[in-house]
Enzyme design. Structure first.
Site, PDB file in Angstrom:
ATOM      1  CE  LYS A 135       2.844  61.131 -22.537  1.00  0.00           C
ATOM      2  NZ  LYS A 135       2.800  61.881 -21.258  1.00  0.00           N
TER       3      LYS A 135
ATOM      4  CD  GLU B 282      -0.323  63.586 -20.321  1.00  0.00           C
ATOM      5  OE1 GLU B 282       0.329  62.527 -20.323  1.00  0.00           O
ATOM      6  OE2 GLU B 282       0.234  64.721 -20.362  1.00  0.00           O
TER       7      GLU B 282
ATOM      8  CB  CYS C  15       1.992  65.276 -22.873  1.00  0.00           C
ATOM      9  SG  CYS C  15       2.941  66.523 -21.941  1.00  0.00           S
TER      10      CYS C  15
END
Length: 641
Positions: free
Chosen positions: A115, A46, A170
């Site tokens: 994300k 990330e 994540c």
């Protein structure tokens, strides 16, 4: 990528916080290493372009501009590499800053995935800088080109349709509704997670279990790349803990606090088969997904993933006691339930001094113990005939004595000779009639003793014998309850060895001698007092047949793929010609002997493979094997080259 193996890597490069030029060099170097290793898919951490721990520097236009230029440079570095790369970067779209994964292939950015779930608790405060992914897909312009942008993108390999990739970042996988659940439902067999998950006491084990379990839940290969060396340690520590997991198995994992690549091979055919088999897996694609195509050059993929030569046997010694106890408990409780249901009959069992009857006897004794009944209610019968050796007869008798069963010896030679006279058969002719007459006479003796004692006959035949049809129809093929019906020969041996080690003393010595005795039906006359008929010389090594059985029935693989896996798993123990020979034997026998499996006695399912006609396996007795044998013929031509 032959046989649908895709080499997938997770990398954790060295980074400097805010130094896009340095990070880009490190990323491009790692991309080159992956390409040189034959990797097809690479996932990087990330925000790897900038480092994750930039804080409010993400709001600085200078950093965002540098990241934008770095992203174009990284994409260009993938040209001609036959490698798809997912790399993390901060990206502005429509006036909002997103934490994104850019998916690059052959010099281009194929799509950008923002994300979805931004953590804003504890040590994380991403909502301070970033915006969550929009509800629907859109586009973003990079380098003058409109590129798909959104969290509903599936990247599809056009010349290997089983390879479809979904991407999340994540916290997405830690959330209650991970985007990857929807990606999998949309067809993604490979899921990539670009992560920056810091370390805390106990977190590593939880994260590993989370990722691995999620790969099982989604029936996918889940590649997880974590940020590591070079991230700021002002308030957190990152270890670069990365994983490649497949359907609940960790194929590869990194060593904490070490930068570099880990990789393994995802079997997308295996994943696709499992999804087709599981009726509860979603069949309809969620709304709003966009598919983006790319084409890989299909090359040979060198295997590095763990492939056990003995897939039915638990890996590693640490879990041996637990696994063996679990299997024996399943067999024991199944038999105890059957005995209790019938009204607590005797258990009649033929004891040969071989492995299968030994395991069935151990289970029968355990069942009587569980029921609180006398072991003398296990009626053991040894029935010597033309091929019985002193060794097996002695071991059978010692075993029954040590276990405290009610043993009787019934010599069947005279009965079989009389039968030969009745049907006009020359006993000097040691053909299949000579052999099967003995097996059927033994079954008749057991059935009649069961009637005399108010009992049931306990079947001893195992799964491997059922697969090969290595049983006499209405002989040892028949019983009233088959406790070993789904236990393959390699596992039978493993369980008996476990019991030998646990028992020790005289019982352990007898069990060990049984383990050392060649597998044989002992239906042909002994030679110089030794076993003349060795099963594995006639039908092939059981460890090979169990391997073939597992991949043919559990996973539906074609013969050529099973051959390749066997060559790899057995590591030179068998040459190609030997494996091919016994693989052909396996398929020929498996098809021709289905009629024996179609009328099997009941027996408990123990592992992932069962050939019960009422349970896992339904197959016509007159099915044609030509498709499988044709595949083998092509394989033999290839071996010949």
């Amino acid at each position: 990528m032959r046989d649908s193996f895709i080499k997938i890597a997770a990398g954790s490069p060295q980074v400097r916080v805010g130094d896009c030029a340095y990070n880009t060099d490190q990323i491009i170097q790692m991309i080159g290493e992956a390409a040189a290793a034959g990797v097809n898919v690479l996932v990087l951490p990330e925000l790897a372009v900038t480092a994750y721990t930039c804080g409010d520097l993400f709001l600085q236009s200078a950093l965002r501009s540098a990241a934008y230029e770095s992203l174009k440079e990284i994409a260009a570095s993938t040209r001609g590499l036959n490698l798809l790369v997912a790399v993390g970067a901060p990206i502005v779209n429509n006036g909002k800053l997103y934490n994104c994964a850019a998916v690059c292939f052959d010099g281009e950015i194929l799509g950008v995935v923002p994300k979805t779930h931004l953590p804003n608790y504890g040590e994380f405060y991403e909502r301070r800088q970033f915006t969550p992914a929009p509800a629907e897909n859109g586009t973003i312009t990079i380098g003058g080109k409109a590129i798909p942008f959104g969290n509903k993108l599936i990247f599809c390999c056009e010349n290997l349709p089983m390879l479809k990739l979904g991407v999340e970042i994540c916290e997405d996988v830690w959330s209650v509704f991970p985007p990857s659940l929807y990606h999998a439902a949309a067809g993604a067999t490979v899921l990539l997670n670009l992560s920056a998950s810091n370390e805390a006491v106990g977190k590593d084990a939880y994260r590993r279990e989370l990722v691995n379990t999620h790969s099982a839940k989604t029936v996918s290969c889940y590649a997880y790349s974590d940020a590591g060396s070079g991230e700021s340690t002002s308030d957190m520590v990152f270890s670069g803990r990365s994983f490649v997991c497949e359907n609940g198995t960790v194929l590869a994992e990194s060593i904490p606090y070490q930068s570099g690549l880990i990789f393994s091979e995802a079997d997308v055919e295996k994943l696709t088969y499992e999804r087709e088999r599981i009726t509860g897996f979603p069949r309809e694609c969620p709304a709003g997904y966009e598919k983006i195509g790319f084409t890989l050059e299909l090359r040979e993929t060198e295997l590095t993933r763990p492939v056990s030569a003995h897939p039915f046997i638990p890996a590693g010694g640490a879990d041996r006691e637990k696994r063996c106890s679990e299997i024996l408990d399943m067999q024991t409780h199944a038999l105890a339930k059957r005995l209790r249901h019938i009204g607590n009959p005797t258990a009649v069992i033929g004891i040969s001094g071989g492995l299968d009857s030994t395991l069935a006897l151990l289970v029968s004794v355990r069942a009587m113990d569980l029921l609180g009944r006398d072991r003398k209610l296990v009626k053991t019968v040894t029935m010597p005939c033309f091929g019985t050796t002193a060794r097996t007869k002695s071991n059978a008798e010692k075993l029954c004595e040590l276990l405290g069963t009610d043993l009787r010896v019934v010599d069947i030679k005279a009965s079989v000779d009389r039968h030969f006279q009745d049907i006009g058969f020359d006993s000097a002719n040691h053909d299949v009639t000579f052999e099967n007459a003995q097996a059927r006479e033994r079954t008749q003796v057991l059935m009649d003793i069961a009637n005399m004692t108010g009992g049931i006959v306990i079947g001893t035949g195992d799964l491997s014998e059922l697969a090969l049809g290595w049983a006499t129809y209405n002989g040892d093929h028949m019983s009233m309850y088959g406790v070993n019906a789904s236990v393959p020969k390699t596992l039978v041996r493993y369980l008996v060895q476990y019991e030998a080690d646990r028992a020790g003393g005289d019982l352990g010595a007898v069990l060990n001698d049984i383990l050392d005795t060649p597998v044989s039906p002992e239906l042909l006359p002994a030679k110089d007092g030794e076993i003349a008929q060795k099963t594995e010389e006639l039908v092939g090594p059981y460890e090979l047949h169990d391997f073939f059985l597992y991949y043919a029935v559990r996973w539906g693989f074609a013969p050529h793929k099973i051959y390749r896996l066997a060559r790899y798993a057995f590591g030179g123990a068998y040459d190609g010609a030997t494996i091919s020979k016994w693989l052909e034997t396996f398929y020929r026998r498996f098809f021709t002997q289905q009629f024996k499996r179609s009328c099997l006695p009941e027996g408990p399912k123990i592992g992932s493979v069962s050939l019960s006609p009422r349970g896992d396996w339904r197959m016509p007795g007159d099915a044609c094997s030509s498709v499988w044998l044709a595949d083998l013929e092509e394989l033999k031509k290839e071996i010949g080259k």
